[in-house]
Write an enzyme that holds these catalytic residues in place. Structure first.
Site, PDB file in Angstrom:
ATOM      1  CB  CYS A 315       5.101   7.860  -9.062  1.00 41.63           C
ATOM      2  SG  CYS A 315       4.042   8.874 -10.118  1.00 41.63           S
ATOM      3  CD  GLU A 349       5.442   5.000  -6.257  1.00 45.65           C
ATOM      4  OE1 GLU A 349       4.227   5.166  -6.351  1.00 45.65           O
ATOM      5  OE2 GLU A 349       6.190   4.854  -7.245  1.00 45.65           O
TER       6      GLU A 349
END
Length: 357
Positions: A315, A349
């Site tokens: 992330c 992501e």
């Protein structure tokens, strides 16, 4: 993690263009891009309450300027959240005890269900009956929190079903679990991993930061055995329950930090929490890591680079790049995927598959 420090990247094409340059020392092949729908994609939403002239409004505050924005509608939130927001606000406005010292609300949805959490600056025991009425009249799973207190009406657990390669995977979790907040993208991430594994020779899997088993349950059919670690006792309990929901018996969960697992595998320390698990019985062909924003520390990198194949879900592109500097000494990036988890924001992501050189 936001890319705003590098520029105003909002579209998936803009993010892709940046990432291609940012990671060019590690990967020059084509990236796989996974887009999200641009509305009603987010299953979690947190709002403040603003009180004015004895009435109540949803609000958001700019973290830098502290400027207040009255919120009437969230087009990025799940349809169930959008439909419930006005009903909840109307009810709260009519109950002085419920709206007094109420400062926040958290919405959480799955494909099937919705729960809300109300946050108070007062003793919620004093309004327990009002909260119970709210839960019953609006037919909602309700949690109320104040300092040191938590009340639950109906249930705080939610059920979820993911569709992965024509399989249904069943989960249960609550608001305290780390949850991928874009269900459609979550399904795409898990499916991307499964498609890679379809082409691989596989033995056992080591998974770090497994949470409630989001990836673990879906990957179980691909391996003889899985060892999955997580530090949260609550997450481990949900993961065990999710194994039962899916009739899965080849996963072994251990409540250990990644650093503790590293010590155990190197036989530098024994842990009571591993008393029923024989580490020597595992033959790990693959490792899956889905770390927090801080990425992997050196002890974890030293651990996972011993294994042939690494799947890294990130992330935070910045810490991913730092980690790849170490991992690229022993492994080569074979696949790189970008998942547009939060549409029209600088967040991105990433998924990376590495194999040993």
């Amino acid at each position: 993690m936001s890319l705003e420090n590098f520029g105003n990247f909002l579209t998936l094409d803009e993010k892709h263009s940046f990432i291609k340059k940012y990671f060019k020392e590690f990967y020059t092949k084509d990236f796989k891009l996974f887009a999200s729908k641009d509305k009603h994609y987010r299953t979690r939403a947190e709002l403040s309450f603003y009180h004015e002239n004895d009435t109540l409004f949803y609000a958001m505050f700019d973290p830098k300027s502290k400027k207040k924005y009255i919120i009437e509608y969230l087009d990025f939130a799940d349809e169930k959240i959008c439909a419930f927001m006005p009903r909840l606000l109307e009810y709260l406005r009519q109950d002085n005890k419920l709206k007094e010292k109420l400062f926040g609300v958290e919405f959480l949805t799955t494909k099937q269900e919705l729960s809300i959490t109300l946050l108070y600056h007062k003793n919620i025991e004093d309004i327990k009956s009002n909260l119970e009425n709210l839960s019953n009249i609006l037919h909602i799973n309700l949690i109320a929190r104040s300092k040191g207190k938590k009340l639950i009406f109906k249930t705080e657990n939610l059920r979820q079903t993911l569709n992965i390669q024509d399989r249904k995977i069943f989960y249960e979790f609550n608001n305290d679990c780390f949850i991928q907040p874009n269900t459609a993208i979550n399904e795409k991430m898990i499916t991307w991993v499964c498609e890679i594994l379809n082409t691989q020779k596989r033995m056992d899997l080591l998974e770090l930061y497994c949470g409630y088993g989001n990836f673990t349950l879906a990957l179980a059919p691909f391996f003889f055995k899985i060892l999955a670690t997580e530090i949260s006792k609550s997450n481990i309990n949900f993961a065990l329950k999710n194994c039962e929901l899916n009739n899965t018996t080849n996963i072994h969960f251990a409540r250990l930090s990644s650093e503790e697992l590293s010590l155990a595998i190197k036989k530098e320390r024994e842990f009571f929490r591993l008393k029923d698990i024989r580490l020597d019985d595992f033959n790990f062909s693959h490792v899956l890591v889905d770390p927090p924003r801080a990425g992997l520390d050196k002890s974890v990198i030293d651990l996972i680079k011993k294994y042939g194949n690494i799947i890294y879900i990130s992330c935070n592109p910045m810490t991913l790049k730092e980690n790849l500097k170490e991992l690229s000494l022993t492994h080569r990036v074979e696949e790189f995927a970008l998942f547009d988890q939060f549409v029209n924001t600088p967040h991105l992501e990433c998924g990376v598959f590495l194999s040993k050189v």
